[in-house]
Structures are given as structure tokens and as C-alpha cells.
Design a protein around this motif. Structure first.
Motif, PDB file in Angstrom:
ATOM      1  N   SER A   4       3.239   1.940   3.849  1.00 61.86           N
ATOM      2  CA  SER A   4       2.338   2.531   4.834  1.00 61.86           C
ATOM      3  C   SER A   4       3.045   3.435   5.830  1.00 61.86           C
ATOM      4  O   SER A   4       2.400   4.253   6.488  1.00 61.86           O
ATOM      5  N   HIS A   5       4.361   3.343   5.970  1.00 60.19           N
ATOM      6  CA  HIS A   5       5.095   4.186   6.919  1.00 60.19           C
ATOM      7  C   HIS A   5       6.190   4.960   6.208  1.00 60.19           C
ATOM      8  O   HIS A   5       7.035   4.385   5.524  1.00 60.19           O
ATOM      9  N   GLY A   6       6.150   6.286   6.342  1.00 62.13           N
ATOM     10  CA  GLY A   6       7.274   7.120   5.943  1.00 62.13           C
ATOM     11  C   GLY A   6       7.440   7.410   4.476  1.00 62.13           C
ATOM     12  O   GLY A   6       8.403   8.063   4.092  1.00 62.13           O
ATOM     13  N   VAL A   7       6.540   6.950   3.613  1.00 61.26           N
ATOM     14  CA  VAL A   7       6.654   7.240   2.189  1.00 61.26           C
ATOM     15  C   VAL A   7       5.828   8.487   1.885  1.00 61.26           C
ATOM     16  O   VAL A   7       4.601   8.452   1.929  1.00 61.26           O
ATOM     17  N   ASP A   8       6.489   9.603   1.608  1.00 58.89           N
ATOM     18  CA  ASP A   8       5.808  10.870   1.342  1.00 58.89           C
ATOM     19  C   ASP A   8       6.120  11.311  -0.083  1.00 58.89           C
ATOM     20  O   ASP A   8       7.101  12.015  -0.330  1.00 58.89           O
ATOM     21  N   LEU A   9       5.312  10.873  -1.025  1.00 64.66           N
ATOM     22  CA  LEU A   9       5.497  11.210  -2.433  1.00 64.66           C
ATOM     23  C   LEU A   9       4.278  11.988  -2.922  1.00 64.66           C
ATOM     24  O   LEU A   9       3.155  11.491  -2.866  1.00 64.66           O
ATOM     25  N   PHE A  14      -3.175   8.141  -5.643  1.00 70.64           N
ATOM     26  CA  PHE A  14      -4.302   7.230  -5.842  1.00 70.64           C
ATOM     27  C   PHE A  14      -3.924   5.878  -5.251  1.00 70.64           C
ATOM     28  O   PHE A  14      -2.859   5.345  -5.553  1.00 70.64           O
ATOM     29  N   ILE A  15      -4.758   5.345  -4.383  1.00 73.53           N
ATOM     30  CA  ILE A  15      -4.425   4.088  -3.720  1.00 73.53           C
ATOM     31  C   ILE A  15      -5.673   3.198  -3.690  1.00 73.53           C
ATOM     32  O   ILE A  15      -6.793   3.679  -3.524  1.00 73.53           O
ATOM     33  N   SER A  23      -6.005  -3.676  10.922  1.00 72.32           N
ATOM     34  CA  SER A  23      -6.112  -2.730  12.033  1.00 72.32           C
ATOM     35  C   SER A  23      -6.410  -1.342  11.493  1.00 72.32           C
ATOM     36  O   SER A  23      -6.016  -0.986  10.377  1.00 72.32           O
ATOM     37  N   THR A  24      -7.110  -0.561  12.306  1.00 75.86           N
ATOM     38  CA  THR A  24      -7.447   0.805  11.913  1.00 75.86           C
ATOM     39  C   THR A  24      -6.192   1.649  11.773  1.00 75.86           C
ATOM     40  O   THR A  24      -6.089   2.491  10.879  1.00 75.86           O
ATOM     41  N   ALA A  30      -1.740   3.860   5.870  1.00 77.39           N
ATOM     42  CA  ALA A  30      -1.652   3.615   4.427  1.00 77.39           C
ATOM     43  C   ALA A  30      -2.410   4.661   3.622  1.00 77.39           C
ATOM     44  O   ALA A  30      -1.889   5.193   2.636  1.00 77.39           O
ATOM     45  N   LEU A  31      -3.632   5.001   4.027  1.00 79.09           N
ATOM     46  CA  LEU A  31      -4.400   5.974   3.244  1.00 79.09           C
ATOM     47  C   LEU A  31      -3.813   7.382   3.351  1.00 79.09           C
ATOM     48  O   LEU A  31      -4.102   8.249   2.515  1.00 79.09           O
ATOM     49  N   SER A  32      -2.991   7.600   4.380  1.00 81.25           N
ATOM     50  CA  SER A  32      -2.349   8.911   4.541  1.00 81.25           C
ATOM     51  C   SER A  32      -1.218   9.142   3.542  1.00 81.25           C
ATOM     52  O   SER A  32      -0.650  10.231   3.476  1.00 81.25           O
TER      53      SER A  32
END
Length: 209
Positions: A4-9, A14-15, A23-24, A30-32
Motif C-alpha cells: 500500500s505504500h511506495g510500490v509503483d509498478l 488489477f487489485i 481506514s479510508t 492501496a487502490l492508488s
């Protein structure tokens, strides 16, 4: 939560959420991870026996219409001058440890190696750093910043065999140390009660007792 943090692939597009996160902020983070470059797909699998999930399911459209309003603007981004200054020293060190070492065909990491850099080498370092920052660095004189760091290493204290990034860090200048992350880039503030507030709280405590 693992990604959810810092993974930019770019390939991660698809998630599936097995139940809504607690929490929002976690949900947004995560969806980002998907849709970084191409259109992404997010599938939310609600638990029908969870009251919270049931509520979000019933208000799905309304909830998602307000997500953008719940994302607070960050104080530092890639276009911020402060962001450039905070990462500049790390980029300078990397340009020598990796880029220039590769061009020279030998590792450059000591004070002596910095002293042996030519004016042409310095131009290459500056050009390399401009290629990293692009147009975002137009209001920052990278040549001046590179010259300051090279002169600091050469003219400062330390032996010829010392690791030059450590020599920069020892100067005490916070912008001459390598940045390990963008969290907490500013100094911490210590907060204390003024005497009037301390006395007021003490009096209230005595009344309650």
C-alpha cells in the motif's frame, strides 16, 4: 498492506480488496497502486456480515465521489523547491558513486577521488543532475550546488581516503546529508506548556479532586 505504500509498478494494474480496509487513508493508498500509467481495475469484495462493509456497499457511489476530497495535499512534491534541495545531496553523491564511476571505469568514493575531478567532469555531473530533475530544477542553480559540495569535500577536514558523503554529512549543514526518505524532512518541534496554562491545569485538577 504489504504494497500500500511506495510500490509503483506499471505492470500492477488489477487489485482485489477482500473486505474494505479499516481506514479510508489505507484504502486510498492501496487502490492508488494500480492505474499508474494505464487504466487500472479495482474490485472490492464486501463482507455482508460486517456492518461497516454493508454501509459502504450501500453508499458506494457517494463514498467514492468524496475520496478525492479526503486526500490532503502534500507539502513536498517533485516540483517543490524544498523537495529538490532535500534530495540534491543524495543525487550529487549518486552521480559520482554510480554515474561518474561508470564513466571513469573505477570506483570514485574517497576525498582524493573528488579532488581529481576535472572541470569537464564537473560539467558532466551538472548535466546528469539536470537530466534527473528536468524542468523542475529551473529555479535551482545546480552548478552552484555541485561546486559547493566539491569544494567542501576538497577544502574541508578529513583524510584523502575518507568516504566523501560522510565528509559532507559532518559539516553540520542539513542539506549536505543524504536523504533516506521524504518523511520527517524538517526538524522536530518540542512543545511545552506556558506557565499560565500549567497553572490553569493544576487548578482544574485540584478542583476535580
Amino acid at each position: 498492506s504489504v504494497i500500500s505504500h511506495g510500490v509503483d509498478l506499471e505492470e500492477l494494474n488489477f487489485i482485489i480488496f477482500q473486505g474494505l480496509p479499516y481506514s479510508t487513508a489505507e484504502y486510498i493508498q492501496a487502490l492508488s497502486r494500480v492505474g499508474r500509467k494505464h487504466l487500472g481495475i479495482v474490485l472490492v469484495w464486501f463482507y455482508p456480515n460486517r456492518v461497516r462493509d454493508d454501509s459502504y456497499f450501500r453508499n458506494f457511489s457517494r463514498y467514492h465521489d468524496t475520496l478525492d476530497h479526503q486526500v490532503k495535499p502534500v507539502p513536498v512534491n517533485r516540483s517543490s523547491r524544498l523537495g529538490i534541495y532535500q534530495t540534491l545531496n543524495s543525487m550529487f553523491c549518486a552521480s559520482i558513486l554510480a554515474y561518474m564511476s561508470n564513466l571513469k571505469g573505477k570506483p570514485l568514493y574517497r576525498k582524493q577521488d573528488i579532488a581529481e575531478l576535472t572541470l569537464e567532469d564537473m560539467k558532466k555531473i551538472v548535466q546528469f543532475m539536470y537530466s534527473i530533475y528536468g524542468s523542475n530544477a529551473l529555479d535551482v542553480n545546480l552548478q552552484t550546488e555541485v561546486e559547493k559540495r566539491i569544494n567542501e569535500v576538497i577544502l574541508g577536514q578529513g583524510s584523502n581516503t575518507d568516504f566523501f558523503p560522510k565528509l559532507l554529512a559532518k559539516t553540520g549543514d542539513p542539506l549536505f546529508r543524504n536523504q533516506s526518505g521524504m518523511r520527517g524532512i524538517q526538524n522536530n518541534l518540542g512543545l511545552i506548556l506556558v506557565e499560565g496554562d500549567r497553572r490553569y491545569l493544576s487548578e482544574r485538577r485540584e478542583i476535580n479532586e
